[in-house]
Enzyme design. Structure first.
Site, PDB file in Angstrom:
ATOM      1  N   ASP A   1      48.492-100.439 -48.159  1.00  0.00           N
ATOM      2  CA  ASP A   1      48.651-100.772 -49.436  1.00  0.00           C
ATOM      3  C   ASP A   1      47.440-100.308 -50.119  1.00  0.00           C
ATOM      4  O   ASP A   1      46.362 -99.995 -49.389  1.00  0.00           O
ATOM      5  CB  ASP A   1      48.792-102.301 -49.552  1.00  0.00           C
ATOM      6  CG  ASP A   1      49.600-102.704 -50.865  1.00  0.00           C
ATOM      7  OD1 ASP A   1      50.908-103.038 -50.769  1.00  0.00           O
ATOM      8  OD2 ASP A   1      48.923-102.682 -52.002  1.00  0.00           O
TER       9      ASP A   1
ATOM     10  N   TYR B   1      61.162 -93.281 -63.282  1.00  0.00           N
ATOM     11  CA  TYR B   1      61.588 -94.095 -62.145  1.00  0.00           C
ATOM     12  C   TYR B   1      62.908 -93.612 -61.296  1.00  0.00           C
ATOM     13  O   TYR B   1      62.977 -93.395 -60.193  1.00  0.00           O
ATOM     14  CB  TYR B   1      61.647 -95.404 -62.191  1.00  0.00           C
ATOM     15  CG  TYR B   1      61.764 -96.431 -60.943  1.00  0.00           C
ATOM     16  CD1 TYR B   1      60.567 -96.751 -60.228  1.00  0.00           C
ATOM     17  CD2 TYR B   1      62.876 -97.254 -60.834  1.00  0.00           C
ATOM     18  CE1 TYR B   1      60.845 -97.385 -58.964  1.00  0.00           C
ATOM     19  CE2 TYR B   1      63.172 -97.891 -59.835  1.00  0.00           C
ATOM     20  CZ  TYR B   1      62.097 -98.257 -58.894  1.00  0.00           C
ATOM     21  OH  TYR B   1      62.192 -98.868 -57.908  1.00  0.00           O
TER      22      TYR B   1
ATOM     23  N   LYS C   1      63.420 -91.818 -57.699  1.00  0.00           N
ATOM     24  CA  LYS C   1      64.260 -92.418 -56.571  1.00  0.00           C
ATOM     25  C   LYS C   1      65.362 -91.658 -56.170  1.00  0.00           C
ATOM     26  O   LYS C   1      65.672 -91.728 -54.915  1.00  0.00           O
ATOM     27  CB  LYS C   1      64.431 -93.911 -56.946  1.00  0.00           C
ATOM     28  CG  LYS C   1      63.421 -94.744 -57.197  1.00  0.00           C
ATOM     29  CD  LYS C   1      62.668 -95.185 -55.799  1.00  0.00           C
ATOM     30  CE  LYS C   1      61.607 -96.200 -55.817  1.00  0.00           C
ATOM     31  NZ  LYS C   1      61.006 -96.466 -54.533  1.00  0.00           N
TER      32      LYS C   1
ATOM     33  N   ILE D   1      65.707-107.458 -57.581  1.00  0.00           N
ATOM     34  CA  ILE D   1      65.018-108.251 -56.587  1.00  0.00           C
ATOM     35  C   ILE D   1      63.579-108.553 -57.099  1.00  0.00           C
ATOM     36  O   ILE D   1      63.113-107.896 -57.811  1.00  0.00           O
ATOM     37  CB  ILE D   1      64.683-107.233 -55.267  1.00  0.00           C
ATOM     38  CG1 ILE D   1      65.775-106.670 -54.770  1.00  0.00           C
ATOM     39  CG2 ILE D   1      63.644-108.092 -54.225  1.00  0.00           C
ATOM     40  CD1 ILE D   1      66.632-107.885 -54.072  1.00  0.00           C
TER      41      ILE D   1
ATOM     42  N   THR E   1      60.083-109.161 -57.386  1.00  0.00           N
ATOM     43  CA  THR E   1      58.620-108.971 -56.912  1.00  0.00           C
ATOM     44  C   THR E   1      57.675-108.820 -57.950  1.00  0.00           C
ATOM     45  O   THR E   1      57.879-109.054 -58.870  1.00  0.00           O
ATOM     46  CB  THR E   1      58.726-107.663 -55.989  1.00  0.00           C
ATOM     47  OG1 THR E   1      58.918-106.747 -56.903  1.00  0.00           O
ATOM     48  CG2 THR E   1      60.040-107.465 -54.943  1.00  0.00           C
TER      49      THR E   1
END
Length: 249
Positions: free
Chosen positions: A37, A154, A158, A187, A189
């Site tokens: 990371d 984005y 992807k 999701i 996060t």
């Protein structure tokens, strides 16, 4: 269930979100996890969580868009553990921009991390996965499958990950390496909480990316990722598995 006993898995984006959830799940199933990371504090927390459950893990700072850093990280992982069985490629960045105001530099950074960085990791681990007859799990998105408002960069990144993963799957299937994508949707996060919305965002369009059962935490991704990375997914390659609560159904 110890699907990863005696197996080494490299997880990117392991300092938070889906990457952390995947690292925790794989460690809980007996795997030795090498965590990458750009956030040292996040990596430290992930290692502490794994250690608290008796798991095995190590970590290294790494910007996946930097070839030298990726090469060094993969080499360090193999030097530490002696082999590599799977790559779980969850590192990425999300941004929203009005397309008519999207700066080339912003576009390029998203492509550099989400698409090029994913490719670099795949390229660098493949010699090791050929030796172990291992597995790649890449992070695509429902944005690769359906229009995402103000998400041109984005979505393009992807969509590229999805196409690239299918190509790798075909190229290496006869040599024993599998490659699949997960396509998360809705999701929660840190990446989704801290979104900077563009000035002209039409929030009525956000309903297009909302799940029927409500947003879920990153832990719902971990079981799917673990299945694809493990031998339970031995006959699954070139797939994109949606985990989106019915968003695109």
């Amino acid at each position: 269930m110890q699907r990863f006993s005696d197996k080494v898995v490299l997880v990117t984006g392991a300092g938070s979100g889906i990457g952390r959830a995947a690292a925790l799940r794989i460690a809980a199933e007996g795997g030795s996890v090498y965590c990458l990371d750009v956030n040292q504090a996040g990596l430290d927390e992930t290692l502490a969580l794994i250690a608290a459950e008796g798991g095995a893990a190590a970590a290294q700072l790494c910007d996946i868009s930097d070839e030298a850093q990726v090469r060094a990280a993969v080499a360090a992982c193999v030097a530490r553990y002696g082999s590599l069985y799977a790559l779980v490629n969850m590192a990425g960045i999300l941004r929203f921009d009005d397309t008519d105001a999207l700066e080339t530099s912003a576009w390029q950074r998203v492509i550099d991390v989400n698409l090029t960085g994913t490719m670099i990791l795949c390229r660098e681990v493949l010699p090791h996965l050929l030796a172990s007859r291992g597995s790649i799990v890449n992070a695509a998105s429902t944005a690769a499958l359906s229009g995402l408002p103000c998400g041109a960069a984005y979505s393009a990144s992807k969509g590229g990950v999805l196409a690239m993963t299918r190509s790798i799957a075909v190229e290496y299937a006869k040599r024993g390496v599998r490659a699949n994508c997960v396509c998360p949707g809705d999701i929660n996060t840190g990446m989704t909480v801290d979104i900077k919305w563009p000035p002209n965002m039409d929030f009525e369009l956000i309903g297009r990316i909302s799940s029927l059962s409500g947003a879920k935490g990153p832990e719902v991704m971990a079981g799917v990722i673990a299945m694809l990375a493990s031998e339970d997914g031995i006959h699954v390659t070139g797939e994109d598995i949606r985990v989106d609560g019915g968003t695109l159904s």
